[in-house]
Scaffold this motif. Sequence first.
Motif, PDB file in Angstrom:
ATOM      1  N   LYS A 348     -29.314  63.208  34.205  1.00 20.90           N
ATOM      2  CA  LYS A 348     -30.564  63.552  34.006  1.00 20.90           C
ATOM      3  C   LYS A 348     -30.627  64.915  33.500  1.00 20.90           C
ATOM      4  O   LYS A 348     -31.499  65.566  32.729  1.00 20.90           O
ATOM      5  CB  LYS A 348     -31.077  63.878  35.475  1.00 20.90           C
ATOM      6  N   HIS A 349     -29.480  65.726  33.562  1.00 20.49           N
ATOM      7  CA  HIS A 349     -29.359  67.145  33.010  1.00 20.49           C
ATOM      8  C   HIS A 349     -29.528  66.895  31.306  1.00 20.49           C
ATOM      9  O   HIS A 349     -30.035  67.698  30.756  1.00 20.49           O
ATOM     10  CB  HIS A 349     -28.123  67.630  33.268  1.00 20.49           C
ATOM     11  N   HIS A 350     -28.799  65.820  31.038  1.00 17.36           N
ATOM     12  CA  HIS A 350     -28.836  65.444  29.564  1.00 17.36           C
ATOM     13  C   HIS A 350     -30.051  65.070  28.955  1.00 17.36           C
ATOM     14  O   HIS A 350     -30.550  65.665  27.790  1.00 17.36           O
ATOM     15  CB  HIS A 350     -27.684  64.541  29.191  1.00 17.36           C
ATOM     16  N   PHE A 351     -30.767  64.370  29.648  1.00 19.46           N
ATOM     17  CA  PHE A 351     -31.800  63.678  28.975  1.00 19.46           C
ATOM     18  C   PHE A 351     -33.115  63.992  29.542  1.00 19.46           C
ATOM     19  O   PHE A 351     -34.240  63.735  28.969  1.00 19.46           O
ATOM     20  CB  PHE A 351     -31.700  62.077  29.380  1.00 19.46           C
ATOM     21  N   GLU A 352     -33.156  64.838  30.500  1.00 20.53           N
ATOM     22  CA  GLU A 352     -34.551  65.222  31.174  1.00 20.53           C
ATOM     23  C   GLU A 352     -34.791  66.556  31.796  1.00 20.53           C
ATOM     24  O   GLU A 352     -35.665  67.393  31.383  1.00 20.53           O
ATOM     25  CB  GLU A 352     -35.010  64.266  32.295  1.00 20.53           C
ATOM     26  N   HIS A 353     -33.505  67.076  32.222  1.00 22.20           N
ATOM     27  CA  HIS A 353     -33.624  68.620  32.687  1.00 22.20           C
ATOM     28  C   HIS A 353     -32.734  69.144  32.257  1.00 22.20           C
ATOM     29  O   HIS A 353     -31.670  69.619  32.653  1.00 22.20           O
ATOM     30  CB  HIS A 353     -33.621  68.551  34.319  1.00 22.20           C
ATOM     31  N   GLN A 354     -32.807  69.655  31.170  1.00 26.16           N
ATOM     32  CA  GLN A 354     -31.579  70.461  30.318  1.00 26.16           C
ATOM     33  C   GLN A 354     -31.641  71.913  30.820  1.00 26.16           C
ATOM     34  O   GLN A 354     -30.549  72.473  30.586  1.00 26.16           O
ATOM     35  CB  GLN A 354     -31.976  70.399  29.033  1.00 26.16           C
ATOM     36  N   ARG A 355     -32.832  72.505  31.575  1.00 25.11           N
ATOM     37  CA  ARG A 355     -32.594  73.828  32.032  1.00 25.11           C
ATOM     38  C   ARG A 355     -32.296  73.977  33.706  1.00 25.11           C
ATOM     39  O   ARG A 355     -32.733  74.732  34.133  1.00 25.11           O
ATOM     40  CB  ARG A 355     -33.942  74.621  31.791  1.00 25.11           C
ATOM     41  N   ALA A 356     -31.512  72.625  33.875  1.00 25.86           N
ATOM     42  CA  ALA A 356     -31.455  72.825  35.490  1.00 25.86           C
ATOM     43  C   ALA A 356     -30.076  71.598  35.411  1.00 25.86           C
ATOM     44  O   ALA A 356     -29.596  71.043  34.564  1.00 25.86           O
ATOM     45  CB  ALA A 356     -32.368  72.213  36.376  1.00 25.86           C
ATOM     46  N   GLY A 357     -29.514  71.762  36.785  1.00 27.47           N
ATOM     47  CA  GLY A 357     -28.462  70.775  36.826  1.00 27.47           C
ATOM     48  C   GLY A 357     -27.144  71.275  36.264  1.00 27.47           C
ATOM     49  O   GLY A 357     -26.644  70.326  35.349  1.00 27.47           O
ATOM     50  N   PHE A 358     -26.555  72.468  36.603  1.00 29.66           N
ATOM     51  CA  PHE A 358     -25.708  72.980  35.668  1.00 29.66           C
ATOM     52  C   PHE A 358     -24.309  72.746  36.323  1.00 29.66           C
ATOM     53  O   PHE A 358     -23.106  73.048  35.610  1.00 29.66           O
ATOM     54  CB  PHE A 358     -25.651  74.505  35.316  1.00 29.66           C
TER      55      PHE A 358
END
Length: 416
Positions: A348-358
């Motif tokens: 999800k970090h890669h495909f949808e939420h690049q500004r979260a999920g670090f």
Amino acid sequence: MMSPSTSPRFFTEREVARHCTKDSCWVLQGTRVYDVTAFLRMHPGGEALILGRSGKDVSQEMEGPPHRHSENARRWMEQYYIGELDNDTDEPQTLRQRRKASDQTAETTTDKNVKNKDENVPFNHCSSVDLDKDLVDWRKPLAWQVGLLGEKYDTWVHQPVDRPIRLFGNPLLEASTKTSWYWVPVVWLPIVFYISWHCYATLAKGTTRIALTSDFAIVIHEYIFPVLFLVGWFLWSFIEYCIHRFVFHMKPPAHNYYLIMLHFLLHGQHHKSPFDGSRLVFPPGLASIVVGTFYAILRNTLPDILGVSVFVGGLCGYVVYDMIHYYLHYGSPKKGSYMYNLKTYHVKHHFEHQRAGFGITSTFWDHPFNTVIPDEKFQHRSGSAEGPQDLTISPLATRPPPLTPLTSVSEDFTPK
């Protein structure tokens, strides 16, 4: 994978249904046919999830529940498009005519591509990226091109593709940016084992003391070593989060050519091609800079062997981080397991939420810093948000409109 200029081929339902194995797996979305064989290993839900739906229409699964696939995921799927489902089952002559026409077009296109093929470019047919319409020239090294994208860079780099990236033209320089996953434990684990043994043996002598006053000191025994080791590991988890969020995901100024290029080399290329297996772990040379800095700070902050004990815990944490990161991209964890949920989170970090999920090895630091990827909510037709179990999905149209390929970028392209 079809070239954008190739006319679609037509397949019967029986033909599609025959491709239901790990060696050849096709799915439908409406009337569009996709060969997702190459994606089986990468799928965050595991191979079995796709194989169980092979030869069938996955339109409903794309919409959810339990997960509504993002626009980037849908663009990604278009790279595996191979043709159309022929519904004229009562007119076999029509199907034969369509197939003959599409095959002739495909042969003509293939002959043209072979004639124009540059022998020095090994990636011409790796995906459906339109080499003539993309913002960069994929036939040339990308490192020197991305800085010219300016304000378009941030949106472009977060539209992933399934193809290798060539950063530099020089073969030696290019090779130095690639690392097979096994080199991380091969290089670093012997160092971890040796330093751990050295620290434990030193503490076992009973000569390590922390002076609280001129007359009083505390003896540090060997059984404290596991505690120091875990402190170092925990400290690394914080460093991991900070590097990922504040360095790897910095947003370079649109006017700064060199900062854009630096961002792409450090992490942007991983988001552009998230399944390039040769660039999922840190090259030991680059990692040694971070490791050396971590070591120097701890040696100058904590008393001698205590600093080294914390350091080796952090070094072990780094090795585990790199191995987990590789597994999150290429592993197939059991559904419901910790690694399964972590893989879903990272995708999800890669495909949808690049500004979260670090967080990579855990989501721990995402909570205090308020960067947790939110749980997905589905909408009833009335607009009220409900959990996925309450969703009623209306049937999709027989043929959904194709998504705009991420390589076809208009001249008035503007970033989000």
